[in-house]
Enzyme design. Sequence first.
Site, short mmCIF file in Angstrom:
data_model
loop_
_atom_site.label_atom_id
_atom_site.label_comp_id
_atom_site.label_asym_id
_atom_site.label_seq_id
_atom_site.Cartn_x
_atom_site.Cartn_y
_atom_site.Cartn_z
N HIS A 10 22.57 36.96 14.62
CA HIS A 10 23.31 38.14 13.74
C HIS A 10 22.30 38.42 12.70
O HIS A 10 22.12 37.68 11.55
CB HIS A 10 24.45 37.33 13.21
CG HIS A 10 25.33 38.12 12.28
ND1 HIS A 10 26.64 38.27 12.41
CD2 HIS A 10 25.32 39.13 11.38
CE1 HIS A 10 27.27 39.24 11.52
NE2 HIS A 10 26.32 39.79 10.88
N HIS A 12 20.75 41.65 9.89
CA HIS A 12 20.86 43.15 9.43
C HIS A 12 19.33 43.57 9.03
O HIS A 12 18.82 42.85 8.37
CB HIS A 12 21.69 43.14 8.37
CG HIS A 12 23.13 42.73 8.42
ND1 HIS A 12 24.02 44.00 8.91
CD2 HIS A 12 23.96 41.87 8.49
CE1 HIS A 12 25.33 43.20 9.17
NE2 HIS A 12 25.15 42.09 8.92
N ARG A 14 18.95 47.11 8.11
CA ARG A 14 19.16 48.42 7.30
C ARG A 14 18.45 49.57 8.02
O ARG A 14 17.85 49.43 9.07
CB ARG A 14 18.59 48.34 5.67
CG ARG A 14 19.42 47.30 5.21
CD ARG A 14 20.97 47.01 5.31
NE ARG A 14 21.55 45.79 4.39
CZ ARG A 14 22.58 45.21 4.49
NH1 ARG A 14 23.31 45.91 5.62
NH2 ARG A 14 23.14 44.36 3.99
N LYS A 96 30.19 45.37 18.22
CA LYS A 96 30.66 44.84 17.03
C LYS A 96 31.78 45.27 16.26
O LYS A 96 32.01 46.56 16.19
CB LYS A 96 29.55 44.91 15.80
CG LYS A 96 29.89 44.18 14.51
CD LYS A 96 30.17 42.77 14.90
CE LYS A 96 30.26 41.90 13.47
NZ LYS A 96 29.18 41.68 12.54
N HIS A 133 33.69 40.38 13.43
CA HIS A 133 33.91 39.91 12.01
C HIS A 133 35.41 39.85 11.94
O HIS A 133 36.10 40.63 11.52
CB HIS A 133 33.47 41.20 10.98
CG HIS A 133 33.22 40.69 9.67
ND1 HIS A 133 32.21 40.70 8.77
CD2 HIS A 133 34.40 40.20 8.85
CE1 HIS A 133 32.25 40.48 7.45
NE2 HIS A 133 33.97 40.28 7.38
N HIS A 168 29.88 34.38 11.93
CA HIS A 168 29.71 33.54 10.78
C HIS A 168 31.14 32.88 10.08
O HIS A 168 31.49 33.14 9.27
CB HIS A 168 29.27 34.59 9.49
CG HIS A 168 29.96 35.92 9.56
ND1 HIS A 168 31.43 36.11 9.67
CD2 HIS A 168 29.51 37.10 9.43
CE1 HIS A 168 31.64 37.54 9.84
NE2 HIS A 168 30.45 38.08 9.53
N ASP A 241 23.25 36.12 9.74
CA ASP A 241 23.73 37.15 8.96
C ASP A 241 22.86 37.41 7.72
O ASP A 241 23.58 38.06 6.57
CB ASP A 241 25.12 36.87 8.72
CG ASP A 241 26.06 38.03 7.84
OD1 ASP A 241 25.63 39.29 8.14
OD2 ASP A 241 27.10 37.80 7.20
N ALA A 257 27.70 42.85 -0.99
CA ALA A 257 27.99 41.31 -0.33
C ALA A 257 26.79 41.25 0.59
O ALA A 257 26.63 42.13 1.53
CB ALA A 257 29.35 41.24 0.47
#
Length: 334
Positions: A10, A12, A14, A96, A133, A168, A241, A257
Amino acid sequence: MHLPLPDDFHAHLRQGDLMPGYVRDLAAQFGRAIIMPNTVPAMTSAKAIAEYKKEILAAAKDVRPDFEPLMTFKLNPNYTEQDLKDMMAVGVVAGKYYPAGVTTNSADGISDFEGIFPVVAMMEKLGLVLCVHGEEPGEFCLDREPAFIKRVETLAEKFPKLKIVFEHVSSAKSVEAVKKLGPNVAATITVHHLMMTLDDIVGDALRPHHFCKPLPKRPEDRAAIRKAAFSGSPKFFLGTDSAPHQLGKKECPCGAAGVYSAPVALPLLVQEFEKAGHLDKLPDFIAGFGADFYGISRTTKQVEIVKEPWTVPATVNGVVPLAAGETLEWKIKR
């Protein structure tokens, strides 16, 4: 000490000019990573995903030429089976599920739970993993994840051959739910949820760089997460995450966040597993159980980590990382 080269299930990255730096931070510690699709615009087509993957590979080549991004798409009720097949052809392994409005770039998320069932049925048929999520919109912030458990239970019951990852996990109730559900349900655990409680965000002072979704919760929730991570259960594996936000996006009236753990994930994990007396459980947690669940081969590559104190930089690529300014005991040998 040698460890298997970790997988991050997991992450990110961008988009735009800042993305290459985030890719390099991730590839420096991981050999493979599940890449989240809540970009702007979101990853919802084979063409967009293929281009994104190409950009990630180009950014990673100077750090780890064999880095493997495992791609995902953002779930919505409008896909056809051919759409899913086309996305699988360019490297997609999972879809997702973002409930509407619960986290970064999720305003266009799911508001009609049963409306996604036809697409989820196609995913089950094709062998795609469903990453969730798990937070229920509109609930009190500390109750959003426990309130979502019923959704995961419904999905697991209605689609018994579908592999579901409860992402998560941040509460003792979610840990228990995953343990009780069948072998088609697993969970990722982040570095920061392994370490923090709500006190680390708003206890003695407001710490915006620890603010994330779902929120770290009570000490008993952290204890349950740690017990799950150290248990050797194949239902729990690493998904950091790691979520970069530039300094100004965090230190502002409406802070974003996300915790940026990519630059420090492995040293912190070694530190935490050693402190708990469970270093023997770390290899499967970082590079075993996740691969098994996703149905991909376990890595044969290794990384060397040495006991050598170092200080985490105040910023990395314009982002304040987890443990910024702290001295860590373990360091990856380059």
